[in-house]
Design a protein around this motif. Structure first.
Motif, PDB file in Angstrom:
ATOM      1  N   THR A  53       2.962  -4.140  28.840  1.00 21.18           N
ATOM      2  CA  THR A  53       2.453  -3.609  30.110  1.00 21.18           C
ATOM      3  C   THR A  53       1.480  -4.603  30.743  1.00 21.18           C
ATOM      4  O   THR A  53       1.493  -4.817  31.957  1.00 21.18           O
ATOM      5  CB  THR A  53       1.765  -2.248  29.885  1.00 21.18           C
ATOM      6  N   GLY A  54       0.647  -5.223  29.923  1.00 19.99           N
ATOM      7  CA  GLY A  54      -0.262  -6.252  30.426  1.00 19.99           C
ATOM      8  C   GLY A  54       0.480  -7.444  30.990  1.00 19.99           C
ATOM      9  O   GLY A  54       0.104  -7.994  32.032  1.00 19.99           O
ATOM     10  N   THR A  55       1.554  -7.846  30.328  1.00 18.81           N
ATOM     11  CA  THR A  55       2.362  -8.958  30.820  1.00 18.81           C
ATOM     12  C   THR A  55       2.981  -8.614  32.174  1.00 18.81           C
ATOM     13  O   THR A  55       2.987  -9.426  33.097  1.00 18.81           O
ATOM     14  CB  THR A  55       3.462  -9.314  29.805  1.00 18.81           C
ATOM     15  N   ALA A  56       3.482  -7.400  32.291  1.00 17.81           N
ATOM     16  CA  ALA A  56       4.057  -6.971  33.572  1.00 17.81           C
ATOM     17  C   ALA A  56       2.993  -6.935  34.664  1.00 17.81           C
ATOM     18  O   ALA A  56       3.242  -7.354  35.800  1.00 17.81           O
ATOM     19  CB  ALA A  56       4.704  -5.594  33.411  1.00 17.81           C
ATOM     20  N   ALA A  57       1.803  -6.459  34.329  1.00 20.61           N
ATOM     21  CA  ALA A  57       0.715  -6.429  35.317  1.00 20.61           C
ATOM     22  C   ALA A  57       0.332  -7.841  35.750  1.00 20.61           C
ATOM     23  O   ALA A  57       0.115  -8.102  36.941  1.00 20.61           O
ATOM     24  CB  ALA A  57      -0.489  -5.702  34.738  1.00 20.61           C
ATOM     25  N   GLY A  58       0.272  -8.762  34.808  1.00 19.86           N
ATOM     26  CA  GLY A  58      -0.033 -10.149  35.151  1.00 19.86           C
ATOM     27  C   GLY A  58       1.039 -10.770  36.030  1.00 19.86           C
ATOM     28  O   GLY A  58       0.744 -11.526  36.952  1.00 19.86           O
ATOM     29  N   TYR A  59       2.296 -10.431  35.759  1.00 28.35           N
ATOM     30  CA  TYR A  59       3.381 -10.964  36.576  1.00 28.35           C
ATOM     31  C   TYR A  59       3.306 -10.423  38.008  1.00 28.35           C
ATOM     32  O   TYR A  59       3.530 -11.160  38.966  1.00 28.35           O
ATOM     33  CB  TYR A  59       4.738 -10.637  35.949  1.00 28.35           C
ATOM     34  N   VAL A  60       2.966  -9.148  38.138  1.00 25.37           N
ATOM     35  CA  VAL A  60       2.820  -8.567  39.481  1.00 25.37           C
ATOM     36  C   VAL A  60       1.685  -9.254  40.228  1.00 25.37           C
ATOM     37  O   VAL A  60       1.807  -9.562  41.420  1.00 25.37           O
ATOM     38  CB  VAL A  60       2.611  -7.039  39.392  1.00 25.37           C
TER      39      VAL A  60
END
Length: 127
Positions: free
Chosen positions: A108-115
């Motif tokens: 989830t953190g990786t997805a947030a960083g990508y966004v």
């Protein structure tokens, strides 16, 4: 303690384990985000080189500070969501095992960083 009794885990061990798993997956995600930024920088540098060779008077330039800002913001968001979720939002009585809970927070953190990377750059860096 009687000889036949199993040892009980300490009260915070489940959430600590989830935090460590979230930190591991969050760190891997931050490294992936750094790789995405590095690939975008390399592609932009190559494109700038070709433009300057073909059109020497074009005045084209690369915004390295903007790309670095995007990378730092994305990595910070990734680690903040992963570690924050793994530390604070992984209760000891969760239904999922701590490893899975931590891994999900890391992803989830990786997805947030990508966004964040997508929003700061203004385009999809992978597409």
């Amino acid at each position: 303690m009687a000889a036949g009794q199993p040892l009980k885990p300490s009260p915070g061990s489940r959430s600590r384990s989830a935090f460590l798993w979230a930190g591991g997956f969050g760190t891997l995600g931050a490294l992936v985000l750094g790789g995405v930024v590095l690939l975008n920088w390399a592609a932009a540098t190559l494109g700038l080189f070709l433009v300057q060779v073909a059109l020497p008077d074009s005045g084209a330039s690369l915004d390295n500070a903007g790309l670095l800002t995007a990378a730092v913001c994305a990595i910070a968001a990734c680690l903040a969501v992963a570690l924050g979720g793994g530390w604070r939002l992984s209760p000891e009585d969760a239904l999922l095992p701590p490893a899975l809970t931590g891994a999900l927070w890391g992803l989830t953190g990786t997805a947030a960083g990508y966004v964040v990377l997508w929003l700061v750059l203004g385009y999809n860096p992978l597409g």
